[in-house]
Motif scaffolding. Structure first.
Motif, mmCIF file in Angstrom:
data_model
loop_
_atom_site.group_PDB
_atom_site.id
_atom_site.type_symbol
_atom_site.label_atom_id
_atom_site.label_comp_id
_atom_site.label_asym_id
_atom_site.label_seq_id
_atom_site.Cartn_x
_atom_site.Cartn_y
_atom_site.Cartn_z
ATOM 1 N N TYR A 47 0.853 -1.190 0.000
ATOM 2 C CA TYR A 47 0.000 0.000 0.000
ATOM 3 C C TYR A 47 0.888 1.239 0.000
ATOM 4 O O TYR A 47 2.007 1.210 0.516
ATOM 5 C CB TYR A 47 -0.881 0.055 1.267
ATOM 6 N N LYS A 61 -12.576 0.233 5.303
ATOM 7 C CA LYS A 61 -13.323 -0.494 4.280
ATOM 8 C C LYS A 61 -13.068 -1.994 4.417
ATOM 9 O O LYS A 61 -11.937 -2.426 4.601
ATOM 10 C CB LYS A 61 -12.910 -0.036 2.879
ATOM 11 N N LEU A 92 -12.192 -5.566 3.537
ATOM 12 C CA LEU A 92 -11.321 -6.134 2.509
ATOM 13 C C LEU A 92 -12.105 -7.163 1.692
ATOM 14 O O LEU A 92 -12.533 -8.182 2.226
ATOM 15 C CB LEU A 92 -10.096 -6.792 3.143
ATOM 16 N N ARG A 93 -12.297 -6.865 0.437
ATOM 17 C CA ARG A 93 -12.934 -7.800 -0.484
ATOM 18 C C ARG A 93 -11.838 -8.651 -1.124
ATOM 19 O O ARG A 93 -10.651 -8.349 -0.995
ATOM 20 C CB ARG A 93 -13.693 -7.038 -1.573
ATOM 21 N N ARG A 130 -10.867 -8.780 -4.129
ATOM 22 C CA ARG A 130 -10.047 -7.954 -5.020
ATOM 23 C C ARG A 130 -9.148 -6.990 -4.257
ATOM 24 O O ARG A 130 -8.235 -6.419 -4.825
ATOM 25 C CB ARG A 130 -10.917 -7.198 -6.017
ATOM 26 N N ASP A 131 -9.410 -6.812 -2.952
ATOM 27 C CA ASP A 131 -8.613 -5.920 -2.093
ATOM 28 C C ASP A 131 -7.722 -6.698 -1.140
ATOM 29 O O ASP A 131 -7.379 -6.211 -0.076
ATOM 30 C CB ASP A 131 -9.527 -5.018 -1.258
ATOM 31 N N GLN A 132 -7.397 -7.928 -1.461
ATOM 32 C CA GLN A 132 -6.552 -8.795 -0.657
ATOM 33 C C GLN A 132 -7.289 -9.420 0.519
ATOM 34 O O GLN A 132 -6.675 -9.925 1.435
ATOM 35 C CB GLN A 132 -5.277 -8.075 -0.197
#
Length: 162
Positions: free
Chosen positions: A65, A121, A123-124, A126-128
């Motif tokens: 990040y 947010k 973590l989905r 697609r967001d690890q």
């Protein structure tokens, strides 16, 4: 509730925890040396079961990040305790089957979390997410090395305790 209410507020020791069966989709399976199984000889967790555990915040920089990120999730040791898991090593496996061996002492001695959120947010995939092993890099600069980076598994789906 996925865990007894007393567990959520920390009144019971890990040996007294009783895991209910997950009610929602399972996002984490702990297998191997599991003392509190809830599905066969494994401990299965849905999101609500992980959220009922005390949530820990780690604010740190990572190689993945830009800048400082605020991660939130249960401490790894709390998840292992909820499953009654004991051993020396864990094989942490991602959705894509990437796996890393992590000494249990990392979870015991460091505030390693299974992050469920980054900067507020969820973590989905697609967001690890849904779970990301996050070490407290800023508090322990000695952790900033390739060995620890390789243990920072994202999209965690399974922990095999040996």
């Amino acid at each position: 509730m996925a865990l007894t209410a007393a567990v959520g507020i920390g009144l019971l020791s890990s040996s007294a925890i009783a895991l209910d069966a997950p009610e929602g989709p399972v996002i984490l399976v702990i297998s191997g040396n599991v003392g509190q199984p809830n599905v066969g000889d494994e401990a299965h967790f849905d999101k609500a079961m992980l959220e009922i555990l005390a949530q820990h915040e780690t604010v740190t920089r990572t190689p993945w990040y830009d800048g400082e990120v605020r991660f939130i999730g249960p401490l790894g040791r709390a998840v292992l305790n909820a499953a009654g898991a004991t051993g020396d090593n864990m094989r942490v496996v991602a959705l894509n089957e990437y796996a890393a061996t992590i000494p249990v002492t990392d979870f015991e001695n460091l505030d390693v979390i299974l992050a469920m959120q980054a900067n507020g947010k969820t973590l989905r995939i697609r967001d690890q997410g849904p779970l990301f092993v996050i070490y407290p890099f800023d508090k322990h600069p000695e952790l900033l090395n390739e060995e620890i980076f390789s243990r920072s598994v994202w999209q965690v789906k399974r922990i095999e305790v040996e």
